[in-house]
Structures are given as structure tokens and as C-alpha cells.
Design a protein around this motif. Structure first.
Motif, mmCIF file in Angstrom:
data_model
loop_
_atom_site.group_PDB
_atom_site.id
_atom_site.type_symbol
_atom_site.label_atom_id
_atom_site.label_comp_id
_atom_site.label_asym_id
_atom_site.label_seq_id
_atom_site.Cartn_x
_atom_site.Cartn_y
_atom_site.Cartn_z
ATOM 1 N N TYR A 160 0.878 -1.142 0.094
ATOM 2 C CA TYR A 160 0.111 -0.147 0.042
ATOM 3 C C TYR A 160 0.824 1.170 -0.010
ATOM 4 O O TYR A 160 0.661 2.026 -0.529
ATOM 5 C CB TYR A 160 -0.961 -0.012 1.303
ATOM 6 N N LEU A 161 2.055 1.167 0.817
ATOM 7 C CA LEU A 161 2.702 2.421 0.679
ATOM 8 C C LEU A 161 3.279 2.567 -0.759
ATOM 9 O O LEU A 161 3.542 3.651 -1.047
ATOM 10 C CB LEU A 161 3.991 2.229 1.869
ATOM 11 N N ARG A 162 3.801 1.731 -1.168
ATOM 12 C CA ARG A 162 4.371 1.451 -2.802
ATOM 13 C C ARG A 162 3.430 2.177 -3.842
ATOM 14 O O ARG A 162 3.751 3.081 -4.469
ATOM 15 C CB ARG A 162 4.796 0.364 -3.168
ATOM 16 N N ARG A 163 1.997 1.785 -3.233
ATOM 17 C CA ARG A 163 1.135 2.466 -4.248
ATOM 18 C C ARG A 163 0.902 3.944 -4.091
ATOM 19 O O ARG A 163 0.496 4.570 -4.941
ATOM 20 C CB ARG A 163 -0.336 1.461 -4.088
ATOM 21 N N LEU A 164 0.908 4.364 -2.814
ATOM 22 C CA LEU A 164 0.615 5.732 -2.390
ATOM 23 C C LEU A 164 1.921 6.512 -2.935
ATOM 24 O O LEU A 164 1.751 7.656 -3.543
ATOM 25 C CB LEU A 164 0.713 5.971 -0.785
ATOM 26 N N SER A 165 3.076 5.944 -2.719
ATOM 27 C CA SER A 165 4.433 6.443 -3.516
ATOM 28 C C SER A 165 4.257 6.749 -4.909
ATOM 29 O O SER A 165 4.545 7.815 -5.491
ATOM 30 C CB SER A 165 5.511 5.628 -3.152
ATOM 31 N N ASP A 166 3.530 5.832 -5.667
ATOM 32 C CA ASP A 166 3.420 5.940 -7.236
ATOM 33 C C ASP A 166 2.500 7.027 -7.454
ATOM 34 O O ASP A 166 2.552 7.918 -8.585
ATOM 35 C CB ASP A 166 2.936 4.849 -7.664
ATOM 36 N N MET A 167 1.509 7.358 -6.487
ATOM 37 C CA MET A 167 0.624 8.677 -6.746
ATOM 38 C C MET A 167 1.363 9.986 -6.453
ATOM 39 O O MET A 167 0.758 10.793 -6.995
ATOM 40 C CB MET A 167 -0.506 8.490 -5.899
ATOM 41 N N LEU A 168 2.313 9.790 -5.824
ATOM 42 C CA LEU A 168 2.985 11.042 -5.585
ATOM 43 C C LEU A 168 4.300 11.380 -6.673
ATOM 44 O O LEU A 168 5.130 12.245 -6.194
ATOM 45 C CB LEU A 168 3.507 11.130 -4.086
ATOM 46 N N ASP A 169 4.515 10.465 -7.476
ATOM 47 C CA ASP A 169 5.686 10.559 -8.401
ATOM 48 C C ASP A 169 5.582 12.072 -9.042
ATOM 49 O O ASP A 169 6.820 12.602 -9.120
ATOM 50 C CB ASP A 169 5.344 9.788 -9.564
ATOM 51 N N GLU A 170 4.444 12.608 -9.396
ATOM 52 C CA GLU A 170 4.498 13.911 -10.125
ATOM 53 C C GLU A 170 3.849 15.038 -9.504
ATOM 54 O O GLU A 170 3.332 15.803 -10.312
ATOM 55 C CB GLU A 170 4.039 13.625 -11.552
ATOM 56 N N GLN A 171 3.209 14.684 -8.233
ATOM 57 C CA GLN A 171 2.364 15.709 -7.623
ATOM 58 C C GLN A 171 2.420 15.577 -6.246
ATOM 59 O O GLN A 171 2.913 14.582 -5.632
ATOM 60 C CB GLN A 171 1.124 15.524 -8.101
ATOM 61 N N GLN A 198 -2.496 19.119 -6.861
ATOM 62 C CA GLN A 198 -1.512 19.845 -6.317
ATOM 63 C C GLN A 198 -1.993 20.533 -4.809
ATOM 64 O O GLN A 198 -1.205 21.025 -4.206
ATOM 65 C CB GLN A 198 -1.658 21.118 -7.147
ATOM 66 N N VAL A 199 -3.037 19.900 -4.512
ATOM 67 C CA VAL A 199 -3.475 20.293 -3.025
ATOM 68 C C VAL A 199 -4.400 19.298 -2.453
ATOM 69 O O VAL A 199 -4.609 18.168 -2.951
ATOM 70 C CB VAL A 199 -4.845 21.447 -3.108
ATOM 71 N N PRO A 200 -4.186 19.323 -0.944
ATOM 72 C CA PRO A 200 -4.666 17.993 -0.184
ATOM 73 C C PRO A 200 -6.441 17.943 -0.601
ATOM 74 O O PRO A 200 -6.877 18.639 -0.909
ATOM 75 C CB PRO A 200 -4.383 18.178 1.259
ATOM 76 N N CYS A 201 -6.626 16.590 -0.402
ATOM 77 C CA CYS A 201 -8.160 16.516 -0.511
ATOM 78 C C CYS A 201 -8.433 15.359 0.572
ATOM 79 O O CYS A 201 -7.449 15.002 1.544
ATOM 80 C CB CYS A 201 -8.632 15.676 -1.960
ATOM 81 N N MET A 219 4.012 13.138 3.905
ATOM 82 C CA MET A 219 3.567 13.040 5.258
ATOM 83 C C MET A 219 4.241 14.294 5.939
ATOM 84 O O MET A 219 3.519 15.193 6.778
ATOM 85 C CB MET A 219 4.293 11.868 6.188
ATOM 86 N N ASP A 220 5.382 14.874 5.688
ATOM 87 C CA ASP A 220 5.931 16.204 6.235
ATOM 88 C C ASP A 220 5.097 17.370 5.582
ATOM 89 O O ASP A 220 4.682 18.061 6.409
ATOM 90 C CB ASP A 220 7.151 16.130 5.793
ATOM 91 N N ARG A 221 4.681 17.200 4.365
ATOM 92 C CA ARG A 221 3.588 18.225 4.002
ATOM 93 C C ARG A 221 2.340 18.241 4.687
ATOM 94 O O ARG A 221 1.884 19.377 4.920
ATOM 95 C CB ARG A 221 3.643 18.061 2.387
ATOM 96 N N MET A 222 1.882 17.103 4.922
ATOM 97 C CA MET A 222 0.721 17.222 5.680
ATOM 98 C C MET A 222 0.719 17.420 7.187
ATOM 99 O O MET A 222 -0.062 18.131 7.735
ATOM 100 C CB MET A 222 0.092 15.668 5.763
ATOM 101 N N HIS A 223 1.770 17.104 7.805
ATOM 102 C CA HIS A 223 2.076 17.666 9.155
ATOM 103 C C HIS A 223 2.318 19.178 9.344
ATOM 104 O O HIS A 223 1.631 19.572 10.098
ATOM 105 C CB HIS A 223 3.356 16.944 9.648
#
Length: 317
Positions: A157-168, A174-177, A211-215
Motif C-alpha cells: 500500500y505504501l508503494r501504491r501511495l508513493s506511485d501516486m506522488l511521483d509527479e504531484q 496539487q492540493v490536499p483532499c 507526510m511532512d507536507r501534511m504535518h
């Protein structure tokens, strides 16, 4: 507008989700710290049975479940939106996955023997035992992943999340949801509450950066508040009429053959099976509302999301 009163405790992962949403919306709120395990007499005075964490109080209206709380805060403060167009359906679906499948994989990993030992290090043995018995009662017949299986799933699941963050910078743009807030809190628990289990996060540096951006969003303007004062606030207030409050959807949608005005119970589908009973005053496409009375808190409206909860006619005493 009455004050927003969040009933929570510091290490509750779903509370962290809501605290960050309050920060994202830049809302002021009052903080009532509740016990992490039963007994919770002041909680039950307000909810009538629901004892999961957190819940949101606005006067004499009680909003249960972080998914519903997010909708309430969105209505109260529409910008910045938790459900930006055009992908709000995708965001809600991803958030539901994160609050369930991702959450339980993460927690089974976090609370394996090493993580649990860290959590309760220095506490009396009876503390860990009481916590375990409390959560066992809440999980009922749920199938729980074994720690090794959970770790394997969590890594995927972490790898899938990482894939979603490749270019954004955030999961869907560009913004949290809402998906970002739902996916963040179980990972936050790994990192903050069971850091001895946090090596798993090092495999996906893009997730750590996210995670740092969310925090950095923060938690809004918090003021400490006592549970007795919160109950007094409820007792002094009138609950909002159906359709007039922070849940404006009031059209009756009957899926059960139970008319409005019936005595009913509402329980969670899985985790937290304790029922809340009351008079059914709303059953819309998105939520249920019960009216109930408490000798200390007075007349209350207790609100639940429709998804994830079971409505039944109450059995006569």
C-alpha cells in the motif's frame, strides 16, 4: 454558530485526521480529552452508546465518525475544499479504502509484539491488558491480519501511495483532499506512536516527504475544554431542526421499511458494535439522525453517516 467541540485523545489516529482537517480549514475548536478505553460515562451521556473516537459536538448536535465530521466541516467552511472537482468521487472512494483497508493493515503492523511493547513501555502490566481487552470487545468477530501478513500488505500500500506522488505533491493533485487526510493518519500512528515500527516507511521516501507536507498543515486554533462543560453546553442548547443544521440533506430515503419517528438502534458494521438508540428523525441518502434524551445533557440529535452503519428497529423493552 455554536463552538466546535472535538472529543478526542492525543494518540487517536482518526482524531489526528480530524485535527488536521480543522487546521486545513483554519477553524477554531475546543478540545475535550476523553479516555482511550471504557468506561466513558461523559462520552455516553452525549452519544448514547457510540464510543469510538473522535466525535464532534456543536451545541446539542453530536456528529459521529470522522467521515461525517469531514462533511460537516466542509459545509461549515467550504474553502479550501476537501472534495475538489472534478475528482471528488475518486477522493471519497480512496478515503474510504484508507480508513478501512489501509488503516487495519497499518495497525496490525503497528501493534505487533514489538510495537505494542513500545507503546506500553513503563506502564503497569494491567494497562496493556485493559487496552487489549477493550479493543477485543470493539472488534467483535472481525478478522485481523497477522503482523507478518500486515507488514507485507502495508508495504504494498505504501508503494501504491508513493506511485501516486511521483509527479504531484498530494495524492490526487496539487492540493490536499479528503484522501490525503484519510491516508495520513494510520501512517502518522506508525511514525509517532510506534516509531520502533517506522522503518517500513523508509522504503518510500516520497511518502515521507508527503507526510511532512501534511504535518505542516497544523491543527487550527485549539482551546482546552472540560467534558462537564461540554455536557453543560449540550444541556443549555436546542438541537438543530432536520435540514437546518450542518447536514442540509433532509429528504427521507427508505431502505429498511422503518418510518421516521420509529424507535431504532444504529451500530457500526464492524469496529465498535455498541448500539445507540433513539427516535429516527432523519434517514437521508448520506446520514441518519437520532433524537435521544439524557438526564445530564438534555435532548440531543446524534448523527451518523449512512455508509458503514446499520439501522434496525429497536426491540421493545
Amino acid at each position: 454558530m455554536a463552538d466546535l467541540i472535538l472529543h478526542h485523545y492525543p494518540t487517536s489516529p482518526f482524531s489526528e485526521k480530524v485535527r488536521l482537517i480543522l487546521g486545513y480549514k483554519q477553524l477554531a475548536w475546543k478540545s475535550v480529552i476523553i479516555p482511550s478505553i471504557m468506561p466513558k460515562p461523559d462520552v455516553l451521556a452525549l452519544t448514547g452508546g457510540y464510543r469510538k473516537t473522535p466525535f464532534l459536538q456543536v451545541g446539542a448536535d453530536i456528529y459521529c465518525d470522522s467521515a461525517l465530521i469531514a462533511d460537516v466541516l466542509e459545509h461549515l467552511q467550504p474553502t479550501p475544499s476537501l472534495y475538489p472537482e472534478p475528482g471528488k468521487g475518486l477522493a471519497r472512494t480512496l478515503a474510504q479504502w484508507a480508513d478501512s483497508t489501509l488503516f487495519w493493515a497499518a495497525m496490525a503492523h503497528n501493534l505487533g509484539p514489538r510495537g505494542a511493547a513500545h507503546m506500553f513501555a513503563g506502564a503497569p502490566p494491567e494497562t496493556a491488558k485493559a487496552f487489549g481487552e477493550d479493543r477485543k470487545a470493539m472488534t467483535g468477530g472481525m478478522v485481523r491480519l497477522r503482523p507478518a501478513d500486515a507488514a507485507a500488505a502495508y508495504k504494498s500500500y505504501l508503494r501504491r501511495l508513493s506511485d501516486m506522488l511521483d509527479e504531484q505533491p498530494f495524492l490526487l493533485g496539487q492540493v490536499p483532499c479528503i484522501a490525503d487526510f484519510a491516508a495520513y493518519h494510520p501512517l502518522w500512528f506508525t511514525r509517532v506512536r510506534t516509531p520502533v515500527m517506522a522503518d517500513i516507511l523508509q522504503l518510500t521516501p516520497a511518502v515521507l516527504d508527503w507526510m511532512d507536507r501534511m504535518h505542516a498543515i497544523g491543527q487550527g486554533g485549539m482551546e482546552k475544554f472540560g467534558s462537564a462543560r461540554a455536557i453543560a453546553v449540550a444541556a443549555a442548547a436546542e438541537p438543530t431542526r432536520v435540514g437546518d443544521g450542518l447536514l442540509t440533506d433532509s429528504t427521507f430515503q427508505d431502505e429498511h421499511g422503518i418510518p421516521l419517528g420509529s424507535r431504532v438502534s444504529i451500530t457500526a458494521e464492524s469496529f465498535g458494535p455498541e448500539p445507540t438508540e433513539g427516535e429516527l428523525i432523519a434517514a437521508t441518502r448520506t446520514h441518519y439522525t437520532l433524537s435521544r434524551n439524557d438526564e445530564r445533557a438534555g435532548t440531543l440529535h446524534v448523527h451518523f453517516p449512512r455508509i458503514g452503519y446499520v439501522l434496525k428497529a429497536a426491540i421493545p423493552a
